[in-house]
Design a protein around this motif. Structure first.
Motif, PDB file in Angstrom:
ATOM      1  N   SER A 179       0.843  -1.199   0.000  1.00  0.00           N
ATOM      2  CA  SER A 179       0.000   0.000   0.000  1.00  0.00           C
ATOM      3  C   SER A 179       0.879   1.251   0.000  1.00  0.00           C
ATOM      4  CB  SER A 179      -0.923   0.015   1.216  1.00  0.00           C
ATOM      5  OG  SER A 179      -0.175   0.058   2.423  1.00  0.00           O
ATOM      6  N   LYS A 195       2.390   6.433  -1.827  1.00  0.00           N
ATOM      7  CA  LYS A 195       1.187   5.693  -1.464  1.00  0.00           C
ATOM      8  C   LYS A 195       0.520   5.160  -2.730  1.00  0.00           C
ATOM      9  CE  LYS A 195       0.134   7.995   2.899  1.00  0.00           C
ATOM     10  NZ  LYS A 195      -0.888   8.737   3.691  1.00  0.00           N
ATOM     11  N   HIS A 198      -5.905   1.887  -3.278  1.00  0.00           N
ATOM     12  CA  HIS A 198      -6.446   0.521  -3.205  1.00  0.00           C
ATOM     13  C   HIS A 198      -6.928   0.054  -4.575  1.00  0.00           C
ATOM     14  CE1 HIS A 198      -8.366  -3.014  -1.491  1.00  0.00           C
ATOM     15  NE2 HIS A 198      -9.414  -2.738  -2.262  1.00  0.00           N
ATOM     16  N   LEU A 201      -3.958  -1.027  -6.539  1.00  0.00           N
ATOM     17  CA  LEU A 201      -3.433  -2.257  -5.943  1.00  0.00           C
ATOM     18  C   LEU A 201      -4.287  -3.459  -6.344  1.00  0.00           C
ATOM     19  CD1 LEU A 201      -0.999  -2.510  -4.040  1.00  0.00           C
ATOM     20  CD2 LEU A 201      -2.596  -2.692  -2.149  1.00  0.00           C
ATOM     21  N   GLU A 233      -3.367  -6.686   1.374  1.00  0.00           N
ATOM     22  CA  GLU A 233      -2.826  -5.322   1.354  1.00  0.00           C
ATOM     23  C   GLU A 233      -2.085  -5.061   2.653  1.00  0.00           C
ATOM     24  OE1 GLU A 233      -4.316  -0.665   0.821  1.00  0.00           O
ATOM     25  OE2 GLU A 233      -5.727  -2.323   0.568  1.00  0.00           O
ATOM     26  N   GLN A 235       0.184  -2.956   5.389  1.00  0.00           N
ATOM     27  CA  GLN A 235       0.207  -1.574   5.847  1.00  0.00           C
ATOM     28  C   GLN A 235       1.614  -0.983   5.765  1.00  0.00           C
ATOM     29  OE1 GLN A 235      -2.317   0.389   6.615  1.00  0.00           O
ATOM     30  NE2 GLN A 235      -3.852  -1.215   6.298  1.00  0.00           N
ATOM     31  N   GLY A 243      -2.313  -5.251   7.995  1.00  0.00           N
ATOM     32  CA  GLY A 243      -3.154  -5.148   6.814  1.00  0.00           C
ATOM     33  C   GLY A 243      -4.168  -6.273   6.795  1.00  0.00           C
TER      34      GLY A 243
END
Length: 382
Positions: A179, A195, A198, A201, A233, A235, A243
């Motif tokens: 992430s 960053k 989402h 990703l 995902e 963190q 995550g």
């Protein structure tokens, strides 16, 4: 004092009752492509949430890589245990046995985690064209192009037939995705971060998953077994909560295309935090009332932190850490008794609550209140 010691004894007896019973294990034959070998299935299972593990334990060849590739201990633990929860969607823990991944070799995982390389980069890294199989995108020259894939985890699930033989019944693969992408423009220079949304990703993770499935099908032992691939995902490096898995898809026996993607609606939330205030105000209020009562026990104390686990928006588990400076064992026992009462008072019965009381000397006490239980288990560390 008497009550707390009785509770501690209850926990000891409970744990003793959960000890594996090695005298009633099943001996079976593990069918493999090239040979058969003896294996043992432990008779006892800790809980319905866990798979039994076939013995002798065989570590994965890629064991240990997860520590280097995942950002935090929180993410490492959740990546492994969360993948087992995903497996339970298709593989019944009462019928299947767990074994660490045996088919993805260490060097294979390393190469798959690489970027794609240009001919010049291959020469510089002393790699052959056959080793140019990285699943991360080509470097644009300054390392700023994000690497989406952080790690690949393989779990194998074995099934026992009527003849007392076990064989591979399914494979579950976890893909850990970044992430936040960390990079350096020059070696030993400052570290920058980007960053990753989402949506990006998810899109990139699903593309990688299809390629991973195609590659797995080229392995002889995996050509005709069900394969599940799940997306995780992770963190940032500074996050105090792990995550979570957010999607998975299945490929039936011999199929080289993933089916429709299923959503995994799980989330960890720190208490207190902005996210908790915005998304789970009622649960946060219960925690803050508990926190206030704990902090009233000691003057000038402010250190109660919680980690809440939600499934489909419903609070399932709450883990609380209370770091305290104790000046004696009697004080620790008294404080633990006080906190145990607060757990029963402030939190609804349908959630599991675990409280760890620690000091500079290490763990001091553990309080566990299982969901729908009227009596907590308490252990005072000696």
């Amino acid at each position: 004092m008497k009550k707390i010691m009785l509770l501690a004894l209850s926990l000891s007896l409970f744990l003793a009752g959960c000890a594996p019973k090695f005298n009633k294990q099943d001996e079976v034959v593990h069918e493999k492509q090239d040979a058969n070998e003896k294996a043992i299935i432990p008779n006892y299972k800790i809980s319905d949430k866990y798979y039994r593990t076939i013995l002798p334990f065989k570590p994965s060849e890629s064991r240990g890589l997860v520590v280097a590739n995942i950002n935090s201990r929180y993410d490492i633990n959740e990546f492994e245990t969360g993948l087992m929860r995903v497996a339970q969607n298709t593989l019944d823990p009462d019928k299947y046995l767990f074994q660490e991944g045996q088919y993805l070799k260490r060097q294979t995982v390393r190469l798959w985690l690489n970027r794609k390389f240009t001919a010049e980069q291959l020469k510089e890294k002393k790699l052959t064209e056959d080793e140019n199989i990285g699943l991360n995108p080509l470097d644009n020259g300054d390392n700023e192009n994000p690497q989406y894939l952080a790690h690949i985890l393989e779990h194998n699930y074995l099934v026992k037939n009527e003849e007392g033989k076990v064989k591979l019944g399914g494979v579950v693969i976890g893909l850990a995705l970044n992430s936040v992408y960390y990079y350096q423009k020059i070696q030993y220079g400052p570290t920058y971060e980007t960053k990753i949304s989402h949506a990006t990703l998810e899109k990139e993770g699903k593309k990688i998953a299809e390629e991973v499935l195609n590659r797995l099908r080229t392995i002889d032992e995996l050509k005709d077994v069900p394969i599940t691939i799940a997306l995780f995902e992770q963190q940032s490096k500074t996050s105090v909560v792990p995550g979570n898995f957010f999607a998975y898809a299945n490929a039936s026996k011999g199929i080289s295309n993933l089916g429709s993607w299923e959503k995994v609606d799980e989330q960890y939330v720190q208490f207190p935090s902005t996210a908790a205030t915005e998304l789970h105000r009622d649960d946060l209020t219960s925690f803050l009332n508990f926190k206030q009562d704990v902090e009233s026990y000691f003057p000038n104390f402010n250190g109660v932190i919680g980690r809440a686990f939600y499934v489909r928006g419903q609070l399932q588990e709450l883990s609380i850490n209370i770091p305290i400076q104790f000046y004696g064992k009697a004080e620790g026992i008294g404080f633990t008794q006080y906190v145990t009462g607060l757990v029963m008072q402030h939190f609804p019965e349908y959630i599991s609550v675990q409280v760890s009381v620690t000091s500079v000397y290490g763990p001091e006490a553990l309080i566990v209140r299982k969901a729908n239980s009227n009596e907590p288990f308490v252990h005072i560390y000696q």
